[in-house]
Design an enzyme around this catalytic site. Structure first.
Site, PDB file in Angstrom:
ATOM      1  N   SER A   1       3.456   0.529  -1.042  1.00  0.00           N
ATOM      2  CA  SER A   1       2.127   1.112  -1.198  1.00  0.00           C
ATOM      3  C   SER A   1       2.278   2.567  -1.612  1.00  0.00           C
ATOM      4  CB  SER A   1       1.364   1.008   0.130  1.00  0.00           C
ATOM      5  OG  SER A   1       0.028   1.420  -0.027  1.00  0.00           O
ATOM      6  N   ASP A   2       1.286   3.070  -2.317  1.00  0.00           N
ATOM      7  CA  ASP A   2       1.287   4.481  -2.690  1.00  0.00           C
ATOM      8  C   ASP A   2      -0.150   4.985  -2.669  1.00  0.00           C
ATOM      9  OD1 ASP A   2       3.088   6.706  -3.637  1.00  0.00           O
ATOM     10  OD2 ASP A   2       1.519   6.789  -5.156  1.00  0.00           O
ATOM     11  N   THR A   3      -0.329   6.171  -2.134  1.00  0.00           N
ATOM     12  CA  THR A   3      -1.662   6.768  -2.026  1.00  0.00           C
ATOM     13  C   THR A   3      -1.686   8.092  -2.768  1.00  0.00           C
ATOM     14  OG1 THR A   3      -2.018   5.750   0.135  1.00  0.00           O
ATOM     15  CG2 THR A   3      -3.416   7.632  -0.404  1.00  0.00           C
TER      16      THR A   3
END
Length: 200
Positions: free
Chosen positions: A80-82
């Site tokens: 995941s990446d934010t």
């Protein structure tokens, strides 16, 4: 069906959120020789939406190679990446306190977007989801920003804040996914995990 997955993330928030879903996981973290930071360099002309999805997919590809290199049993991999963006500008993790202060000053009294991309790799392929939320901060005084930066909480977080921490007092309104703003949108993640035939 799989009973667990590999989580390729150092984020304690993502671990908490997976546990909240009842997902069993093992960490699959980068080796010392891997340059994880190099994946996060913004390409010229790249939109925030394209950026966060590209970085997430690259993290998944790197984790897949890592699993194969370590000869680990087959199980789905989650990455995941934010990122936080104000207008078209990507606000990544602050380099230092001054950088964090500048980001928070820009976010003060305005609405920004929080984009979290999720990728799940399994024998069924690579599947992606993107969660987009809007967060409105009330106006913050210089003293409030300084106090928050001095707490150390903004460092290591996209946009220089964590919604689940002290920054909650600045959040006037959110539209979208609270868990997505934290770093792992649970609705979208659960759908991807069902696609990957994970038992949870």
């Amino acid at each position: 069906m799989h009973d667990y997955l590999y989580l390729a993330s150092q984020s304690p928030r993502r671990r908490e959120l997976l546990t909240q879903l009842g997902v069993r996981y093992e960490l699959l973290l980068a080796d010392d020789e891997e340059d994880a930071e190099a994946l996060e360099v913004v390409q010229p002309g790249e939109t925030p939406d394209d950026y966060v999805q590209r970085v997430c997919a690259l993290k998944a590809e790197a984790a897949l190679r890592r699993r194969e290199r370590r000869a680990l049993p087959d199980a789905p991999i989650l990455t995941s990446d934010t990122t936080v963006c104000l207008g078209g500008e990507i606000l990544g993790k602050p380099g230092d306190g001054a950088d964090a202060s500048a980001m928070l000053k820009a976010l003060s009294g305005s609405t920004h977007r929080v984009l979290t991309a999720v990728t799940v790799v399994s024998t069924l392929g690579m599947h992606h989801a993107l969660s987009i939320s809007r967060v409105t901060f009330r106006a913050m005084t210089a003293a409030e920003i300084e106090r928050y930066v001095d707490s150390g909480e903004p460092l290591g977080k996209a946009g220089a804040y964590g919604i689940q921490g002290r920054a909650a007092e600045f959040v006037e309104r959110i539209e979208g996914s609270y868990s997505g703003i934290m770093g792992l949108p649970l609705f979208e993640t659960a759908a991807l995990l069902r696609q990957a035939r994970l038992r949870f």
